[in-house]
Motif scaffolding. Structure first.
Motif, PDB file in Angstrom:
ATOM      1  N   SER A   1       0.447  -1.232  -0.207  1.00 51.53           N
ATOM      2  CA  SER A   1       0.297   0.144   0.133  1.00 51.53           C
ATOM      3  C   SER A   1       0.974   1.136   0.118  1.00 51.53           C
ATOM      4  CB  SER A   1      -0.897   0.077   1.542  1.00 51.53           C
ATOM      5  OG  SER A   1       0.010   0.213   2.647  1.00 51.53           O
ATOM      6  N   HIS A   2       2.055   1.677   0.942  1.00 50.10           N
ATOM      7  CA  HIS A   2       3.029   1.680   0.404  1.00 50.10           C
ATOM      8  C   HIS A   2       3.516   2.876  -0.918  1.00 50.10           C
ATOM      9  CE1 HIS A   2       4.240   1.815   4.873  1.00 50.10           C
ATOM     10  NE2 HIS A   2       3.110   2.391   4.984  1.00 50.10           N
ATOM     11  N   THR A   3       3.977   2.065  -1.549  1.00 49.92           N
ATOM     12  CA  THR A   3       4.038   2.030  -2.650  1.00 49.92           C
ATOM     13  C   THR A   3       2.582   2.654  -3.763  1.00 49.92           C
ATOM     14  OG1 THR A   3       2.689  -0.337  -4.224  1.00 49.92           O
ATOM     15  CG2 THR A   3       4.980  -0.210  -2.950  1.00 49.92           C
ATOM     16  N   GLN A   4       1.668   2.365  -3.233  1.00 49.12           N
ATOM     17  CA  GLN A   4       0.947   3.264  -3.926  1.00 49.12           C
ATOM     18  C   GLN A   4       0.532   4.930  -3.408  1.00 49.12           C
ATOM     19  OE1 GLN A   4      -1.013   1.960  -7.177  1.00 49.12           O
ATOM     20  NE2 GLN A   4       0.531   0.519  -6.146  1.00 49.12           N
ATOM     21  N   ARG A   5       0.832   5.460  -2.516  1.00 46.96           N
ATOM     22  CA  ARG A   5       0.873   6.287  -2.248  1.00 46.96           C
ATOM     23  C   ARG A   5       2.150   7.244  -2.834  1.00 46.96           C
ATOM     24  NH1 ARG A   5      -3.343   4.581  -1.257  1.00 46.96           N
ATOM     25  NH2 ARG A   5      -2.938   3.345   1.600  1.00 46.96           N
ATOM     26  N   ASP A   6       2.001   8.994  -2.450  1.00 48.07           N
ATOM     27  CA  ASP A   6       2.408   9.696  -3.241  1.00 48.07           C
ATOM     28  C   ASP A   6       4.088   9.619  -2.197  1.00 48.07           C
ATOM     29  OD1 ASP A   6       0.665  10.531  -4.991  1.00 48.07           O
ATOM     30  OD2 ASP A   6      -0.106  12.386  -3.819  1.00 48.07           O
ATOM     31  N   TRP A   7       4.075   9.755  -0.595  1.00 53.86           N
ATOM     32  CA  TRP A   7       4.770   9.706  -0.044  1.00 53.86           C
ATOM     33  C   TRP A   7       5.336   8.596   0.239  1.00 53.86           C
ATOM     34  CZ3 TRP A   7       3.366   6.106   3.404  1.00 53.86           C
ATOM     35  CH2 TRP A   7       2.057   5.890   3.695  1.00 53.86           C
ATOM     36  N   GLY A   8       5.389   7.425  -0.198  1.00 57.50           N
ATOM     37  CA  GLY A   8       6.310   6.509  -0.040  1.00 57.50           C
ATOM     38  C   GLY A   8       7.013   5.934  -1.121  1.00 57.50           C
ATOM     39  N   PRO A   9       8.142   4.865  -0.775  1.00 59.10           N
ATOM     40  CA  PRO A   9       8.614   4.312  -1.689  1.00 59.10           C
ATOM     41  C   PRO A   9       7.712   3.863  -2.400  1.00 59.10           C
ATOM     42  CG  PRO A   9       9.537   3.394   0.470  1.00 59.10           C
ATOM     43  CD  PRO A   9       7.785   4.149   0.628  1.00 59.10           C
ATOM     44  N   THR A  10       7.857   3.440  -4.068  1.00 53.24           N
ATOM     45  CA  THR A  10       7.632   3.217  -5.097  1.00 53.24           C
ATOM     46  C   THR A  10       7.519   0.958  -5.454  1.00 53.24           C
ATOM     47  OG1 THR A  10       8.925   3.842  -6.875  1.00 53.24           O
ATOM     48  CG2 THR A  10       7.151   5.000  -6.073  1.00 53.24           C
ATOM     49  N   ASP A  11       9.487   0.936  -4.923  1.00 61.42           N
ATOM     50  CA  ASP A  11       9.583  -0.552  -5.004  1.00 61.42           C
ATOM     51  C   ASP A  11       9.395  -0.973  -4.118  1.00 61.42           C
ATOM     52  OD1 ASP A  11      12.120  -2.038  -6.175  1.00 61.42           O
ATOM     53  OD2 ASP A  11      12.966  -1.590  -3.623  1.00 61.42           O
ATOM     54  N   PRO A  12       8.689  -2.033  -4.169  1.00 63.89           N
ATOM     55  CA  PRO A  12       8.585  -3.118  -3.384  1.00 63.89           C
ATOM     56  C   PRO A  12       9.078  -3.237  -2.509  1.00 63.89           C
ATOM     57  CG  PRO A  12       7.401  -3.440  -4.909  1.00 63.89           C
ATOM     58  CD  PRO A  12       8.126  -2.444  -5.430  1.00 63.89           C
ATOM     59  N   VAL A  13      10.490  -4.018  -2.430  1.00 63.62           N
ATOM     60  CA  VAL A  13      11.698  -4.281  -1.519  1.00 63.62           C
ATOM     61  C   VAL A  13      12.069  -2.544  -0.894  1.00 63.62           C
ATOM     62  CG1 VAL A  13      13.452  -4.967  -1.456  1.00 63.62           C
ATOM     63  CG2 VAL A  13      12.303  -6.182  -3.254  1.00 63.62           C
TER      64      VAL A  13
ATOM     65  N   VAL B   1      -0.540  -9.300  -2.925  1.00 68.44           N
ATOM     66  CA  VAL B   1       0.889  -9.409  -3.300  1.00 68.44           C
ATOM     67  C   VAL B   1       1.091 -11.017  -4.309  1.00 68.44           C
ATOM     68  CG1 VAL B   1       1.852 -11.664  -1.247  1.00 68.44           C
ATOM     69  CG2 VAL B   1       0.597  -9.378  -0.593  1.00 68.44           C
ATOM     70  N   GLY B   2      -0.431 -11.476  -3.773  1.00 70.53           N
ATOM     71  CA  GLY B   2      -0.481 -12.705  -5.101  1.00 70.53           C
ATOM     72  C   GLY B   2      -0.159 -11.795  -6.754  1.00 70.53           C
ATOM     73  N   ALA B   3       0.158 -10.586  -6.883  1.00 73.04           N
ATOM     74  CA  ALA B   3       0.314 -10.305  -8.258  1.00 73.04           C
ATOM     75  C   ALA B   3       1.916  -9.943  -8.258  1.00 73.04           C
ATOM     76  CB  ALA B   3      -0.252  -9.036  -8.829  1.00 73.04           C
ATOM     77  N   LEU B   4       2.476 -10.791  -7.641  1.00 67.10           N
ATOM     78  CA  LEU B   4       4.447  -9.601  -6.961  1.00 67.10           C
ATOM     79  C   LEU B   4       5.016 -11.451  -7.486  1.00 67.10           C
ATOM     80  CD1 LEU B   4       4.864  -8.847  -3.501  1.00 67.10           C
ATOM     81  CD2 LEU B   4       4.991  -7.303  -6.254  1.00 67.10           C
ATOM     82  N   PRO B   5       6.090 -10.539  -8.467  1.00 62.03           N
ATOM     83  CA  PRO B   5       7.039 -11.854  -8.833  1.00 62.03           C
ATOM     84  C   PRO B   5       7.242 -12.510  -7.723  1.00 62.03           C
ATOM     85  CG  PRO B   5       7.036  -9.731 -10.222  1.00 62.03           C
ATOM     86  CD  PRO B   5       6.342  -9.335  -8.788  1.00 62.03           C
ATOM     87  N   ASP B   6       7.613 -13.867  -7.725  1.00 64.93           N
ATOM     88  CA  ASP B   6       8.173 -15.202  -6.274  1.00 64.93           C
ATOM     89  C   ASP B   6       9.444 -13.815  -5.879  1.00 64.93           C
ATOM     90  OD1 ASP B   6       6.612 -16.888  -6.940  1.00 64.93           O
ATOM     91  OD2 ASP B   6       7.314 -17.982  -7.642  1.00 64.93           O
ATOM     92  N   VAL B   7      10.410 -13.147  -7.286  1.00 69.90           N
ATOM     93  CA  VAL B   7      11.561 -13.057  -6.255  1.00 69.90           C
ATOM     94  C   VAL B   7      11.483 -11.774  -5.405  1.00 69.90           C
ATOM     95  CG1 VAL B   7      12.293 -11.777  -7.911  1.00 69.90           C
ATOM     96  CG2 VAL B   7      13.928 -12.264  -7.049  1.00 69.90           C
ATOM     97  N   VAL B   8      10.702 -11.168  -5.794  1.00 69.67           N
ATOM     98  CA  VAL B   8      10.189  -9.889  -5.037  1.00 69.67           C
ATOM     99  C   VAL B   8       9.276  -9.713  -3.578  1.00 69.67           C
ATOM    100  CG1 VAL B   8       8.485  -7.568  -4.991  1.00 69.67           C
ATOM    101  CG2 VAL B   8      10.254  -8.063  -7.346  1.00 69.67           C
ATOM    102  N   ALA B   9       9.001 -10.219  -4.073  1.00 62.50           N
ATOM    103  CA  ALA B   9       7.572 -11.162  -2.307  1.00 62.50           C
ATOM    104  C   ALA B   9       8.685 -11.812  -1.184  1.00 62.50           C
ATOM    105  CB  ALA B   9       6.704 -11.991  -2.865  1.00 62.50           C
ATOM    106  N   ALA B  10       9.718 -13.174  -1.732  1.00 60.35           N
ATOM    107  CA  ALA B  10      10.536 -13.575  -1.327  1.00 60.35           C
ATOM    108  C   ALA B  10      11.361 -12.183  -0.746  1.00 60.35           C
ATOM    109  CB  ALA B  10      11.455 -14.637  -2.357  1.00 60.35           C
ATOM    110  N   GLN B  11      11.632 -11.100  -1.614  1.00 62.27           N
ATOM    111  CA  GLN B  11      12.702 -10.030  -0.914  1.00 62.27           C
ATOM    112  C   GLN B  11      11.847  -8.939   0.316  1.00 62.27           C
ATOM    113  OE1 GLN B  11      14.009  -8.175  -4.721  1.00 62.27           O
ATOM    114  NE2 GLN B  11      16.143  -9.041  -4.679  1.00 62.27           N
ATOM    115  N   MET B  12      10.652  -9.180  -0.045  1.00 59.10           N
ATOM    116  CA  MET B  12      10.146  -8.341   0.576  1.00 59.10           C
ATOM    117  C   MET B  12       9.674  -9.566   2.457  1.00 59.10           C
ATOM    118  SD  MET B  12       6.535  -6.760  -2.027  1.00 59.10           S
ATOM    119  CE  MET B  12       6.106  -5.425  -0.501  1.00 59.10           C
TER     120      MET B  12
END
Length: 182
Positions: A70-82, A151-162
Motif C-alpha cells: 500500500s505504501h507503493t501507492q502513496r505519494d509519500w511512500g517508496p515506489t519499489d516494493p522491496v 501480494v499474489g500479483a508479485l513476482p516470486d523473487v520480489v515477494a521473497a525479498q519483501m
C-alpha cells in the motif's frame, strides 16, 4: 529568573498545554476522544505518552506485506516494493518496541477487525472506556471491508525479498512469514 523545571514537571506542563490546544480546536470540545491516525506517530508515541500519560493508544496493524504494497501507492511512500518493505519494517519495529511496555496500549489486527467487526470494535470501545452504542456498532460493522490482496500479483523473487525484510516484524505480530506465498 525562575529555576528550570525538572523533566517530569516540564512534561506534565507541556502535556496540559497540548491537551488544551486539542480541546480548543475540537469540533466538540466536550468529547473526550482525539483520534489521530498519522502512521509516522509510531516514531513519537513514547513521547506522546510521556506528555499525555492518561492517553490511550489503539494500534491497528495489518499484514506487513499488504502494508508495504500500500505504501507503493502513496505519494509519500517508496515506489519499489522491496524498499517499501524496509520502510514498513521500520514502522512495525517502532510499534513492536513500544506496545509491550506501554500503558494504555491496545493492538488490533486488521484481519480480526474484518473477520469479526462487532467483537473487535466492542473490544476497542471497552478499552477506550466509551459507551457502547448498538446502532453505531451495527452500522460500523457493516462498513468494514477486507483490503485488496495485491501480494499474489508479485513476482516470486520480489515477494521473497519483501518477506525477508519483513520476517521478524511479521512474526512478532502473529503473521506468517510466508504471507502471500503462492
Amino acid at each position: 529568573m525562575p529555576a528550570p523545571m525538572q523533566e517530569p514537571d516540564l512534561a506534565r506542563a507541556l502535556g496540559r498545554f497540548i491537551a488544551e490546544a486539542f480541546r480548543l480546536v475540537a469540533l466538540d470540545p466536550l468529547r473526550p476522544v482525539l483520534c489521530e491516525k498519522t502512521p509516522s506517530n509510531a516514531q513519537y508515541v513514547r513521547r506522546l505518552q510521556l506528555l499525555l500519560p492518561e492517553s490511550r493508544v489503539v494500534v491497528m496493524v495489518r499484514d506487513p506485506m499488504a502494508v508495504a504494497l500500500s505504501h507503493t501507492q502513496r505519494d509519500w511512500g517508496p515506489t519499489d516494493p522491496v524498499e517499501a518493505a524496509a520502510y514498513t519494517a521500520a514502522y512495525f519495529r517502532c510499534w513492536r518496541e513500544f506496545a509491550p511496555h506501554a500503558q494504555n496500549c491496545f493492538v488490533v489486527r486488521h484481519e480480526d477487525l474484518v473477520a469479526e467487526p462487532a467483537r473487535t470494535l466492542s473490544a476497542v470501545i471497552r478499552f477506550l472506556g466509551l459507551r457502547q452504542d448498538a446502532a453505531w456498532l451495527r452500522c460500523a460493522s457493516d462498513e468494514i471491508r477486507p483490503s485488496t490482496d495485491r501480494v499474489g500479483a508479485l513476482p516470486d523473487v520480489v515477494a521473497a525479498q519483501m518477506r525477508a525484510r519483513l520476517a521478524e516484524e511479521a512474526r512478532e505480530f502473529g503473521y506468517p512469514v510466508v504471507s502471500g506465498a503462492r
